[in-house]
Design a protein around this motif. Structure first.
Motif, mmCIF file in Angstrom:
data_model
loop_
_atom_site.group_PDB
_atom_site.id
_atom_site.type_symbol
_atom_site.label_atom_id
_atom_site.label_comp_id
_atom_site.label_asym_id
_atom_site.label_seq_id
_atom_site.Cartn_x
_atom_site.Cartn_y
_atom_site.Cartn_z
ATOM 1 N N ARG A 63 0.946 -0.977 -0.253
ATOM 2 C CA ARG A 63 0.219 0.080 -0.095
ATOM 3 C C ARG A 63 0.826 1.057 -0.082
ATOM 4 N N GLY A 86 0.396 5.797 -0.442
ATOM 5 C CA GLY A 86 -0.315 7.083 -0.584
ATOM 6 C C GLY A 86 -1.073 7.315 0.606
ATOM 7 N N PRO A 127 -4.270 3.593 -0.158
ATOM 8 C CA PRO A 127 -4.583 2.811 -1.437
ATOM 9 C C PRO A 127 -4.003 1.347 -1.473
ATOM 10 N N LYS A 180 -2.342 -1.710 -3.951
ATOM 11 C CA LYS A 180 -1.301 -1.740 -5.223
ATOM 12 C C LYS A 180 -1.894 -1.461 -6.612
ATOM 13 N N ASN A 212 -2.625 2.183 -8.634
ATOM 14 C CA ASN A 212 -1.793 3.148 -7.642
ATOM 15 C C ASN A 212 -0.619 3.744 -8.355
ATOM 16 N N GLU A 233 1.410 6.102 -7.505
ATOM 17 C CA GLU A 233 2.654 6.495 -6.107
ATOM 18 C C GLU A 233 3.554 5.277 -6.062
#
Length: 319
Positions: free
Chosen positions: A91, A93, A103, A105, A108, A110
Motif C-alpha cells: 500500500r 499514498g 490505497p 497496489k 496506484n 504512487e
C-alpha cells in the motif's frame, strides 16, 4: 381512383405470383416498432439477436504463483512496480478519508513513482556474486587486519548517495566529498611538518591526528573527489618547498615548543657536563614536562609535573 393502365399493372403483378411461389418466398413484413426514419419493412433473418461474448480475462498472476517459485526469474532486473507480479499486499499514498487504509497496489501511481529493490533480493545478490566470482582475485594476505589496511591505504574518502522521488536523480548533498588522512602517515618532518600544519590550518585535529578536507564546490561528486586529492597533493608539495624568507624564522615563531632548538636544552647540556651524576632518563622526563608546559600552558597539573621532574633531575626527592 386508379387509371385503367395502373389497374392493369397491379392485377398483372398479383397474377404473376402463384401459390407455389408464394410458399417459397420470404415476404417482407411490416415492423411497426421500427423508428420513423426507416421504411418499416425488414427481413426476419436480418434482425436476429446475437449473443455478445466478452473477452476472457485471466486471473492476476499473483494468484497463480507457487510459494516456492524462483523470484529472480520473475523480477530479474530493475523495473517499475507491477501489481499483478508482486504477491504482497503493498500500500502507498494517502487515504481518501482519515480512517481508511492507504490505497492498494492496483491502479496506484504512487508505487510506480518511487524506485524499488525487488530485483536485489538475497538470492539474486548471491547469484550475481557467484557469476562475477570468477573475475575476482584473492584478498591480499598483507591486509589481514585494519592496521595493515590503514598503513597501505591511509586515505579514507566518504561520500553520500540519496534516493528520493524527484524529477532529477541528483541531490545537492550527494556531491560533497570528505577526505581524511592521518598526519603521521604523511612523510613530513620538522620544518615541513610545521609548514604543512600552517597551510592546513583548522582542518587538522591534534586529538585524532586526522587531516580532514571537505570539498563541495564542483557540481559532481567525481569532480569534488579529484579536487580533494589535488588540494592534499598541493599542500604536501608546498610544505616541502623552502622559500628564502623562511630562513629568517626564529624560535618564537614556532607553533610548538621544540626541545632540540631551545635554550633549555643548551643549559641542561652544560649542567650535565659539570655534574656527572645527571641521569639521561631524568633529562628526558624533564624535557617532556617542559614541552607539555610550553604547549598546553600553565595550569596546576603542568606546573606540578614540571616541578616534580625538575627536582628528580637535580637529584632531590619530593617533600
Amino acid at each position: 381512383m386508379l387509371a385503367n393502365s395502373q389497374r392493369f399493372r397491379v392485377v398483372k403483378l398479383l397474377a404473376s405470383y402463384s401459390s407455389t411461389d408464394a410458399a417459397n418466398t420470404d415476404f417482407r413484413v411490416l415492423d411497426l416498432r421500427k423508428g420513423a426514419g426507416g421504411d418499416g419493412l425488414t427481413s426476419r433473418s436480418r434482425f436476429q439477436r446475437r449473443s455478445e461474448v466478452g473477452p476472457q480475462l485471466l486471473p492476476p498472476r499473483e494468484t497463480r504463483m507457487p510459494i516456492d517459485q524462483d523470484w529472480p526469474s520473475v523480477w530479474p532486473g530493475p523495473r517499475s512496480f507491477h501489481p499483478a507480479s508482486v504477491p504482497l499486499p503493498v500500500r502507498q499514498g494517502y487515504p481518501a478519508r482519515r480512517l481508511d487504509a492507504p490505497p492498494g497496489k492496483y491502479a496506484n501511481a504512487e508505487l510506480m513513482k518511487i524506485p524499488n529493490f525487488l530485483h536485489l533480493t538475497p538470492l539474486a545478490v548471491q547469484r550475481h556474486c557467484q557469476a562475477i566470482k570468477k573475475f575476482c582475485t584473492p584478498w591480499p594476505k598483507v591486509l589481514e587486519n585494519d592496521d595493515a589496511c590503514e598503513k597501505h591505504f591511509p586515505i579514507e574518502t566518504t561520500t553520500s548517495d540519496y534516493l528520493h522521488s524527484s524529477p532529477s536523480i541528483r541531490d545537492p548533498l550527494g556531491r560533497i566529498v570528505t577526505l581524511q588522512v592521518k598526519l603521521s602517515s604523511i612523510p613530513v618532518e620538522g620544518r615541513a611538518r610545521d609548514k604543512f600544519l600552517r597551510l592546513i590550518n583548522e582542518r587538522y585535529d591534534p586529538k585524532t591526528d586526522l587531516v580532514t578536507i571537505v570539498t563541495d564546490r564542483c557540481p559532481t561528486k567525481k569532480q569534488n573527489f579529484d579536487y580533494a586529492n589535488f588540494l592534499l597533493t598541493v599542500v604536501y608539495h608546498e610544505s616541502l618547498k623552502e622559500e628564502s624568507w623562511e630562513s629568517e624564522k626564529c624560535t618564537l615563531d614556532n607553533e610548538l615548543f621544540d626541545w632540540q632548538t631551545s635554550a633549555s636544552r643548551v643549559s641542561i647540556e652544560q649542567l650535565s657536563s659539570r655534574n656527572k651524576n645527571l641521569e639521561p632518563e631524568h633529562v628526558q622526563l624533564y624535557s617532556e614536562a617542559l614541552t607539555k608546559l610550553m604547549d598546553k600552558g600553565e595550569d596546576q597539573e603542568t606546573l606540578a609535573d614540571y616541578k616534580e621532574r625538575t627536582l628528580r633531575m637535580l637529584g632531590h626527592s619530593r617533600n
